[in-house]
Design a protein around this motif. Structure first.
Motif, PDB file in Angstrom:
ATOM      1  N   MET A   1      22.208 -60.486  28.483  1.00 54.19           N
ATOM      2  CA  MET A   1      23.702 -60.403  28.916  1.00 54.19           C
ATOM      3  C   MET A   1      24.106 -61.341  28.280  1.00 54.19           C
ATOM      4  O   MET A   1      24.806 -61.286  27.396  1.00 54.19           O
ATOM      5  CB  MET A   1      24.219 -59.673  29.997  1.00 54.19           C
TER       6      MET A   1
ATOM      7  N   THR B   1      17.587 -60.394  32.543  1.00 59.29           N
ATOM      8  CA  THR B   1      18.592 -59.794  32.518  1.00 59.29           C
ATOM      9  C   THR B   1      19.778 -60.427  31.504  1.00 59.29           C
ATOM     10  O   THR B   1      21.492 -60.033  31.490  1.00 59.29           O
ATOM     11  CB  THR B   1      19.133 -59.663  33.979  1.00 59.29           C
TER      12      THR B   1
ATOM     13  N   PRO C   1      26.461 -55.727  29.381  1.00 59.38           N
ATOM     14  CA  PRO C   1      25.605 -55.123  31.219  1.00 59.38           C
ATOM     15  C   PRO C   1      26.153 -54.028  31.951  1.00 59.38           C
ATOM     16  O   PRO C   1      27.063 -53.190  31.206  1.00 59.38           O
ATOM     17  CB  PRO C   1      26.179 -56.708  31.880  1.00 59.38           C
ATOM     18  N   THR C   2      25.395 -53.432  33.394  1.00 59.06           N
ATOM     19  CA  THR C   2      26.098 -52.576  33.428  1.00 59.06           C
ATOM     20  C   THR C   2      27.427 -52.735  34.467  1.00 59.06           C
ATOM     21  O   THR C   2      27.853 -54.426  34.251  1.00 59.06           O
ATOM     22  CB  THR C   2      25.008 -52.230  34.503  1.00 59.06           C
ATOM     23  N   LEU C   3      28.229 -52.457  35.346  1.00 57.56           N
ATOM     24  CA  LEU C   3      29.083 -52.578  35.814  1.00 57.56           C
ATOM     25  C   LEU C   3      28.607 -53.273  36.969  1.00 57.56           C
ATOM     26  O   LEU C   3      28.911 -54.736  37.513  1.00 57.56           O
ATOM     27  CB  LEU C   3      30.323 -51.640  36.244  1.00 57.56           C
ATOM     28  N   HIS C   4      27.741 -52.910  37.193  1.00 57.55           N
ATOM     29  CA  HIS C   4      26.601 -52.884  38.880  1.00 57.55           C
ATOM     30  C   HIS C   4      26.011 -55.085  37.974  1.00 57.55           C
ATOM     31  O   HIS C   4      26.830 -56.093  38.442  1.00 57.55           O
ATOM     32  CB  HIS C   4      25.939 -52.616  38.894  1.00 57.55           C
ATOM     33  N   GLN C   5      25.205 -55.330  36.712  1.00 60.11           N
ATOM     34  CA  GLN C   5      25.008 -56.104  36.240  1.00 60.11           C
ATOM     35  C   GLN C   5      26.725 -57.791  36.309  1.00 60.11           C
ATOM     36  O   GLN C   5      26.704 -58.243  36.341  1.00 60.11           O
ATOM     37  CB  GLN C   5      24.762 -56.596  35.305  1.00 60.11           C
TER      38      GLN C   5
ATOM     39  N   HIS D   1      22.068 -56.635  25.082  1.00 64.22           N
ATOM     40  CA  HIS D   1      22.247 -55.302  26.009  1.00 64.22           C
ATOM     41  C   HIS D   1      23.253 -55.435  26.544  1.00 64.22           C
ATOM     42  O   HIS D   1      23.538 -56.421  26.952  1.00 64.22           O
ATOM     43  CB  HIS D   1      21.182 -54.989  27.243  1.00 64.22           C
TER      44      HIS D   1
END
Length: 77
Positions: free
Chosen positions: A45, A41, A52-56, A50
């Motif tokens: 990033m 992941t 990132p999500t806000l969480h990532q 991909h």
């Protein structure tokens, strides 16, 4: 303010330097237990594969040693 994913990716890469340029594996290890990241992941990033999500993103910034106040600035960017 970050307008495009490429800008965010470049900022994330630059953030690693003040943190001592930890490896992707080390960043995954440093992510908080409540917001775990895998090495793949982190790699996706940083390489721009991909977004990132806000969480990532929050977990990545924490793994780089950014405090809570500055982390909010990253999330709002």
């Amino acid at each position: 303010m970050v307008n495009e994913f490429i800008d965010l990716r470049l900022a994330m890469v630059a953030l690693r330097s003040p943190a001592g340029c930890p490896s992707l594996r080390e960043l995954a290890r440093l992510a908080p237990a409540r917001a775990p990241l895998s090495k793949s992941t982190v790699s996706n990033m940083v390489l721009g594969i991909h977004p990132p999500t806000l969480h990532q993103l929050s977990a990545f910034v924490m793994a780089c040693g950014i405090d809570a106040e500055q982390r909010l600035e990253w999330i709002h960017a």
